[in-house]
Design a protein around this motif. Structure first.
Motif, PDB file in Angstrom:
ATOM      1  N   GLN A  92    -142.094  21.908 -60.798  1.00 36.12           N
ATOM      2  CA  GLN A  92    -142.382  21.676 -59.410  1.00 36.12           C
ATOM      3  C   GLN A  92    -141.426  22.532 -58.428  1.00 36.12           C
ATOM      4  O   GLN A  92    -142.443  23.014 -57.558  1.00 36.12           O
ATOM      5  CB  GLN A  92    -142.235  20.066 -58.969  1.00 36.12           C
ATOM      6  N   VAL A  93    -140.378  22.507 -58.547  1.00 34.93           N
ATOM      7  CA  VAL A  93    -139.737  23.495 -58.049  1.00 34.93           C
ATOM      8  C   VAL A  93    -140.145  25.100 -58.036  1.00 34.93           C
ATOM      9  O   VAL A  93    -140.374  25.701 -56.890  1.00 34.93           O
ATOM     10  CB  VAL A  93    -138.212  23.417 -58.220  1.00 34.93           C
ATOM     11  N   ALA A  94    -140.563  25.396 -59.190  1.00 33.82           N
ATOM     12  CA  ALA A  94    -141.006  26.548 -59.342  1.00 33.82           C
ATOM     13  C   ALA A  94    -142.289  26.950 -58.457  1.00 33.82           C
ATOM     14  O   ALA A  94    -142.610  27.922 -57.932  1.00 33.82           O
ATOM     15  CB  ALA A  94    -141.095  26.854 -60.881  1.00 33.82           C
ATOM     16  N   ALA A  95    -143.110  25.683 -58.483  1.00 30.14           N
ATOM     17  CA  ALA A  95    -144.550  25.917 -57.967  1.00 30.14           C
ATOM     18  C   ALA A  95    -144.170  26.009 -56.551  1.00 30.14           C
ATOM     19  O   ALA A  95    -144.921  26.733 -56.002  1.00 30.14           O
ATOM     20  CB  ALA A  95    -145.276  24.730 -58.540  1.00 30.14           C
ATOM     21  N   LEU A  96    -143.519  25.386 -56.021  1.00 29.66           N
ATOM     22  CA  LEU A  96    -143.140  25.497 -54.607  1.00 29.66           C
ATOM     23  C   LEU A  96    -142.569  26.763 -54.192  1.00 29.66           C
ATOM     24  O   LEU A  96    -142.593  27.110 -52.808  1.00 29.66           O
ATOM     25  CB  LEU A  96    -142.296  24.174 -54.062  1.00 29.66           C
ATOM     26  N   LEU A  97    -141.629  27.401 -55.084  1.00 30.29           N
ATOM     27  CA  LEU A  97    -141.166  28.568 -54.581  1.00 30.29           C
ATOM     28  C   LEU A  97    -141.891  30.004 -55.219  1.00 30.29           C
ATOM     29  O   LEU A  97    -140.827  30.714 -55.836  1.00 30.29           O
ATOM     30  CB  LEU A  97    -139.615  28.349 -55.191  1.00 30.29           C
ATOM     31  N   GLY A  98    -142.948  29.814 -55.462  1.00 31.27           N
ATOM     32  CA  GLY A  98    -143.588  31.127 -55.884  1.00 31.27           C
ATOM     33  C   GLY A  98    -143.591  31.161 -57.359  1.00 31.27           C
ATOM     34  O   GLY A  98    -143.677  32.577 -57.615  1.00 31.27           O
ATOM     35  N   GLY A  99    -143.295  30.464 -58.203  1.00 33.84           N
ATOM     36  CA  GLY A  99    -143.201  30.556 -59.601  1.00 33.84           C
ATOM     37  C   GLY A  99    -141.852  30.802 -60.075  1.00 33.84           C
ATOM     38  O   GLY A  99    -141.645  30.958 -61.499  1.00 33.84           O
ATOM     39  N   ASP A 100    -140.833  30.806 -59.278  1.00 34.85           N
ATOM     40  CA  ASP A 100    -139.334  30.953 -59.632  1.00 34.85           C
ATOM     41  C   ASP A 100    -138.700  29.897 -59.057  1.00 34.85           C
ATOM     42  O   ASP A 100    -138.552  29.361 -58.159  1.00 34.85           O
ATOM     43  CB  ASP A 100    -138.813  32.090 -58.736  1.00 34.85           C
ATOM     44  N   PRO A 101    -138.135  29.111 -60.449  1.00 38.23           N
ATOM     45  CA  PRO A 101    -137.347  27.952 -60.100  1.00 38.23           C
ATOM     46  C   PRO A 101    -135.977  27.961 -59.580  1.00 38.23           C
ATOM     47  O   PRO A 101    -135.437  27.025 -59.256  1.00 38.23           O
ATOM     48  CB  PRO A 101    -137.268  27.204 -61.548  1.00 38.23           C
ATOM     49  N   THR A 102    -135.519  29.364 -59.175  1.00 31.35           N
ATOM     50  CA  THR A 102    -134.249  29.639 -58.758  1.00 31.35           C
ATOM     51  C   THR A 102    -134.230  29.347 -57.286  1.00 31.35           C
ATOM     52  O   THR A 102    -135.178  29.620 -56.619  1.00 31.35           O
ATOM     53  CB  THR A 102    -133.473  30.807 -58.809  1.00 31.35           C
ATOM     54  N   VAL A 103    -133.414  28.196 -56.854  1.00 29.06           N
ATOM     55  CA  VAL A 103    -133.315  27.685 -55.771  1.00 29.06           C
ATOM     56  C   VAL A 103    -132.039  28.287 -54.845  1.00 29.06           C
ATOM     57  O   VAL A 103    -131.104  28.505 -55.286  1.00 29.06           O
ATOM     58  CB  VAL A 103    -133.127  26.125 -55.586  1.00 29.06           C
TER      59      VAL A 103
END
Length: 276
Positions: A92-103
């Motif tokens: 979900q984090v990756a989906a919200l951040l353009g495919g990259d899960p790095t916050v």
């Protein structure tokens, strides 16, 4: 330190909780690694954090972005505090951040608009156990608040999932409508996966293209299906509610009354069974 945690929403990808810490010690908690990605929104009190050795102050005008694996510890200089927590899965984090899960690192400072969206989310979540409560709607609202927070840290990445052309946006909406047409009971996360888009981007594009939210559109479909079943003479309202993804029979009754102004019994009498 006694912690009272009330889970308001739990899906495969999103958790929303109301947390109250009582009897907080004045000193620092033991150092630990963050086990999840989370957004912590203090509603009352003050919290000091040490994250990877760097101190920061959390208050009701800021949001702490808890990054998976970070070394962190906290103190509560004012004693008890109350906060909201949103936990998102890595996909979900990756989906919200353009495919990259790095916050990205950083403390998000809220705006009055974001603070109001947060409080409206809580107000809606607290009605979830009552007739009309809907996990689909709550997931849509929770994801939207999370996206607004992350958008302040990484606006370009959060915006990167938007379809670029009008045709692509229409196709995305049609795909979502087709998926709901085959299974109106599915949740927001599974619907987004079915069309290959993050829940946030799907919600935004759907509202832009149709003028209504996914939640309202899904409810229109469910009301239409319910009316058809009632026209055919369906009398088992508990079964009908279950088949259409309502939490229970009162939830179905609430949706029908809200949408049509009538109870299921009155609608059955008005419509009558279809004659062979």
């Amino acid at each position: 330190m006694p912690v009272e945690r009330r889970t308001l929403l739990r899906t495969d990808d999103v958790l929303l909780a109301d947390v109250r810490c009582g009897g907080a010690p004045r000193g620092w908690t033991p150092m630990r690694q963050a086990a999840v990605f989370g957004l912590v929104m203090v509603r009352r009190g003050l919290v000091r954090g040490r994250v990877q050795g760097v101190e920061q102050l959390l208050d009701p005008a800021s949001v702490y972005v808890e990054r998976l694996g970070c070394e962190q510890q906290f103190s509560h200089p004012c004693g008890d505090d109350v906060y909201t927590e949103i936990i998102l899965s890595e996909p979900q984090v990756a989906a919200l951040l353009g495919g990259d899960p790095t916050v990205p690192q950083g403390l998000v400072f809220t705006t009055p608009e974001l603070t109001l969206a947060h409080r409206l989310l809580l107000a809606r979540a607290r009605t979830g156990a009552q007739p009309g409560g809907d996990a689909f709607e709550l997931a849509e609202r929770t994801t939207a608040v999370a996206a607004r927070i992350l958008g302040q840290l990484a606006p370009t990445r959060v915006a990167s999932g938007h379809p670029r052309s009008a045709r692509a946006r229409r196709l995305l909406v049609d795909d979502a409508r087709a998926s709901l047409g085959t299974d109106v009971t599915q949740g927001l996360d599974s619907l987004a996966r079915a069309v290959g888009c993050s829940p946030h981007h799907l919600s935004r594009v759907f509202r832009t293209e149709t003028g209504t939210t996914l939640t309202r559109y899904r409810n229109r479909l469910r009301v239409a299906h319910a009316l058809e079943r009632l026209t055919e003479g369906e009398r088992d309202l508990a079964l009908l509610a279950n088949d259409l993804g309502f939490s229970d029979q009162p939830h179905l009754t609430h949706a029908l009354r809200l949408g049509t102004g009538h109870t299921p019994g009155r609608l059955r009498a008005l419509l009558g069974p279809v004659l062979p």
